[in-house]
Design an enzyme around this catalytic site. Sequence first.
Site, PDB file in Angstrom:
ATOM      1  N   THR A 166       0.836  -1.192   0.000  1.00 20.36           N
ATOM      2  CA  THR A 166       0.000   0.000   0.000  1.00 20.36           C
ATOM      3  C   THR A 166       0.876   1.249   0.000  1.00 20.36           C
ATOM      4  OG1 THR A 166      -1.926   1.035   1.032  1.00 20.36           O
ATOM      5  CG2 THR A 166      -0.321   0.019   2.518  1.00 20.36           C
ATOM      6  N   LYS A 206       3.953   1.334  -3.804  1.00 18.91           N
ATOM      7  CA  LYS A 206       3.531   0.547  -4.968  1.00 18.91           C
ATOM      8  C   LYS A 206       4.484   0.687  -6.158  1.00 18.91           C
ATOM      9  CE  LYS A 206      -1.376   0.520  -3.778  1.00 18.91           C
ATOM     10  NZ  LYS A 206      -2.750   0.775  -4.258  1.00 18.91           N
TER      11      LYS A 206
END
Length: 262
Positions: free
Chosen positions: A62, A66
């Site tokens: 998250t 990413k």
Amino acid sequence: MTKQFAVIGNPIEQSRSPELHHAFAEKLGIELNYSKRLAPLDGFEANVKTFFDQGGLGINVTVPFKEQAFAMCHQLTERAKIAKAVNTLWIENGQLHGDNTDGQGLVDAIQALNWPLQGTRILILGAGGATRGVIYPLVQAGVTEIVIANRTQQRAEQLVQDLAGSVSEATLRVMTLDQLHGNFDLVINATSASLSGDALVLPETLQFKYAYEMAYGKPSSFLDQAKARGVPTTEGFGMLVGQAIEAFSIWHGVKPNLTDFL
């Protein structure tokens, strides 16, 4: 030994991934442990390596890691290549594999509502990473035209230029947020404007049948304006569940039913 999975981010406390994956596992009779891991901003790669070295089987990624996850991977799915971001990692044949399940999560959530996608015209507000991650799966689901609206038109144009070759089945166009107009089947808000208190105005020149807010659990002026028009609306919890289900199916080879968890 219990199979180990984790979500890595910074911050991480707010993540609902452990609760979702444990719920999927319980429903399907799979034994696993899914934990939250807070990585220092300069310590993501080391965290990933340690987790897999210790026998971990899969990681969700998250904010803000990413793009780093994308850069680390030896093998990428087509949708991850297009998104240029990865939220799901696993090891296969000694190589780090990466996928991006966000866009499929959105598609599955929309389809669970029985909102149409095939042959539709969609407006997406915002030209950031969230938008980049969902365009390919939307086109795969049969959307025929996507208009990307952003405060700075140049950023939207750059995104369209980047994606044009990958989604040739659909028409991609751009407009600016202060000149919203036209008729659309669906409007998706992928900006933080309606959450941060910034004015995101949906003018009468803009007509639409459905409204999707990617964020969830927070007041949204975007949703308030859509509801005032009487159109069906929803927020992003379904997308969260959908992307988690897609990741779960990659790791376990079985796909939970989305509507069981909404």
